[in-house]
Design an enzyme around this catalytic site. Sequence first.
Site, PDB file in Angstrom:
ATOM      1  N   CYS A 221      30.530  15.163 -10.248  1.00 20.13           N
ATOM      2  CA  CYS A 221      30.447  16.610 -10.431  1.00 20.13           C
ATOM      3  C   CYS A 221      31.851  17.208 -10.365  1.00 20.13           C
ATOM      4  O   CYS A 221      32.663  16.814  -9.521  1.00 20.13           O
ATOM      5  CB  CYS A 221      29.562  17.231  -9.358  1.00 20.13           C
ATOM      6  SG  CYS A 221      29.370  19.012  -9.557  1.00 20.13           S
TER       7      CYS A 221
ATOM      8  N   ASP B  52      30.992  28.183 -16.988  1.00 22.27           N
ATOM      9  CA  ASP B  52      30.924  27.134 -15.966  1.00 22.27           C
ATOM     10  C   ASP B  52      31.908  26.042 -16.349  1.00 22.27           C
ATOM     11  O   ASP B  52      32.382  25.978 -17.485  1.00 22.27           O
ATOM     12  CB  ASP B  52      29.493  26.575 -15.877  1.00 22.27           C
ATOM     13  CG  ASP B  52      29.221  25.871 -14.557  1.00 22.27           C
ATOM     14  OD1 ASP B  52      30.153  25.738 -13.742  1.00 22.27           O
ATOM     15  OD2 ASP B  52      28.076  25.442 -14.337  1.00 22.27           O
ATOM     16  N   ASN B  53      32.229  25.186 -15.389  1.00 24.27           N
ATOM     17  CA  ASN B  53      33.071  24.008 -15.643  1.00 24.27           C
ATOM     18  C   ASN B  53      34.420  24.372 -16.255  1.00 24.27           C
ATOM     19  O   ASN B  53      34.827  23.832 -17.281  1.00 24.27           O
ATOM     20  CB  ASN B  53      32.320  23.006 -16.532  1.00 24.27           C
ATOM     21  CG  ASN B  53      31.107  22.436 -15.828  1.00 24.27           C
ATOM     22  OD1 ASN B  53      31.169  22.101 -14.655  1.00 24.27           O
ATOM     23  ND2 ASN B  53      29.996  22.349 -16.537  1.00 24.27           N
TER      24      ASN B  53
END
Length: 891
Positions: free
Chosen positions: A170, A302-303
């Site tokens: 992750c 996100d990310n």
Amino acid sequence: MDQSKTSPGSSLRSLKLSFPPSPPGTLGTSSKESSNGASHATSECSSPVLEEKQPPIYPLPPKNSAKSILAEDLRTPDNHVARDPRLIRLTGVHPFNCEPPLTDLFKTGFLTNEDLHYVRNHGPVPKCKDEEVESWTFTVEGMVDKPLEVSVRRLISDYEQFTYPVTLVCAGNRRKEQNVVRKSKGFSWGPAGLSTALWTGVPLKDLLTRARPRRGARYVCFEGADELPNGCYGTSVKLNWCLDPNRGILIAHKMNGENLHPDHGKPVRVVIPGQIGGRSVKWLRRIVVTEQPSSNWYHIFDNRVLPTAVTPETSANVPQTWRDERYAIYDLNTNSVISCPSHNETIQLIDGPSMYNVRGYAYAGGGKRIGRLEVTLDQGKNWMLADIDYPEDQYRLAADGEILYGGKLDMWWRETSFCWCFWELKIAIEELKGASDIMIRAMDESLMVQPRDMYWSVLGMMNNPWFRVVIHNLGHSLRFEHPTTPVLSSEGWMERVKKAGGNLSNGFWGEKTQGQEEAIANEPEKEIQMVNLKVNRLITLEDLQKHNDAKMPWFIVNGQVYDGTSFLEGHPGGAASIVGAAGQDVSDEFVTIHSENAKAMMPEYHIGELDKGALANLPQILSAQDADRSVFLDPKSWTKATLQEKIPVSADSKIFRFKLDHQEQSIGLPTGQHLMMRVQRPATGETVIRAYTPLSESNARGWLDVLIKIYYDTPSNKGGTMTQLLDATEIGQLVDFKGPVGKFEYLGKGTCALSGRCRQVSRFNMICGGSGITPIFQILRAVMKTAEDPTECVLLNGNRVEEDILCRTQLDELVSLAPQKARLIHCLSRPGPSWLGKRGRIDKDLISAEFGSPSASTASMILLCGPKSMEQSIHGILLELGWSENDIVIF
């Protein structure tokens, strides 16, 4: 010292095989396998080097346990998903985001089974029944000449299958460290947000080649079947990566030889080696070839690692910054973690070992290999090289055409690395005694090295500064402290330093150094207004109880009441997150998990203040609502019992006797399992939680007895936080309990359940030390008090002096009930002159003499409980004697 056991530049066909130096992965002899995925037979290999003609050996995954649907999931949309209770939930009950305990993950070895594999879910898990798996379809569309609709059945029958070991990580791994410095917009991952598995499926290149992308296409977008507030989860990667066989991108339908677990993408998902886990879309429904990157909300917001100048407050006002692909995360960065010593592990300095083996993991991104791992005991002035082991390379030696789980192990030609590696370095205890910390850094083959200092960003992703473990020299022992732990309560040196007023951004890990005391002032914590100052309403308990359901969920944070009804549709984790909090005080979870932005939204939902009398009595009132329940323990929520008596057992041990809700109430604790106890520090209100095994029998009613050894503070050493708090608890006060927890349960007559799987044993070989007697005593009592139970028991009980032996009279009484099936051996490391029993520590010779060899005791099981250092030492001895991990239970 050799830097690595397998040189990155060596010929793959001449690699020497070496196994992980610490994590005991399951090894199997490789053999040809039919396409139905029949598994290899497992065996142990005594030599790390294989002759040219021998079949190659590579790790095989641990078996999955028989899981069940957990109580906390029953009220959520995930009530169809069976899970392992050991996983640490990081975002409350729902959605399910978790990591395994770092020690458990590391002990499992190179491959992680579905039980302990980390999970990142943005919302509810899509449902797919077993009978629907083969008919599940996904499309390949967009800028292609031949659009495809592919069922899982056709994916398996029409395309060549491959099996690769891949580590998924992750992007938030180690994020809690950033959140301690300043809360980001992400929740707090610890250092175990990664896992490795064998994935079987079809190279994405083969599907794209059949679909024939058009000129001008540059990206491949993926979309899942999950239903989220902002649409399905989706993202994209570059088309040329998808067409590059060195990248190894798979459309996978098996994990470790079995159909995908629902949390891991059942029935089909994308697996992208070397990139953050957020690119490996689960529950795949669409593959779209495009000219531009994905426009999916989760791809854009996100990310990403935004510049540090973007703060949580300003992040909502910079949409073009979010859309800038330069800030999107694809390849993992170089990272490493110390797993041993574990957090709060201690090493005895008196009669202890002379060397300690510091161990951990490391990984890099984009197919790069870790080239070196360095360890420092003086904060970077001098460095030592650790040995590195690459279990992934063992798969490269598979025979041509070899099949594993229905897929070809076609890796011999690929130079890219897809997996984590393990490192170790033996350090003299004398060196550790003189050091204040252990720090590590890794370097990949492009010579990219982990940075010394943290790069904080608004999403808290890709955190990879040097990993630092603090050493506390207590005089008689060393205690090790990790930076953080993935739990809601504060643990770790970073939280400790911050609470003491240290500035974690001062370049010295928050500690004052000579000449630096006034260099940088500690930035005060920003206070976020979470209430609507115009609201002036007092909420009664009756009002709160009327809104304790899914239709109108009210919940409490810091004494204020909030109505989550209007946010049921918009909550990023789905409505279940709010519904599960209805009628509850969720202050700890809310404050720990949510970002500054989320807290700033709270005034919109604020409806008033809970009556202070109701707030003070709320825990008792909520407990009293179910006070007539027949079973005391609840695995989902904390229940309270009144401390009734403290019974001294020895100079530093007491039985704490608690009164349950009513006389007929049973404890609800299966034999061999334990419960959690929670108390608060009076000065700070901080909660402290520990696990204990009661002395009470499983069928006891009305009362609960817990034997606790109290570790008092001394002028030179700090004692045990929890035990001293319990000792200071006044008679008549309430203490919180939760449970049962634990992977082992004794069912009687030689039948036990280990991680949900039943097993028959003819003999328990028990080893304990100090207060570790309690789970052992519980099982021994169950065997000895059942006349028809034929199970033999041999107990090695290690202590320092005779006065330290706990439950000695009770142990003698139990053995006397049936001496033909039980033997009790006491062993003292500091015996008095009159002692007639065993002397010294429980060592290899004593264990071998009393337990025999595992080959001659195939129906035996080892039960082990004691101080951490004792458990680790004896665990190593047992493995040396040939005992299997499957035969050892550590409480």
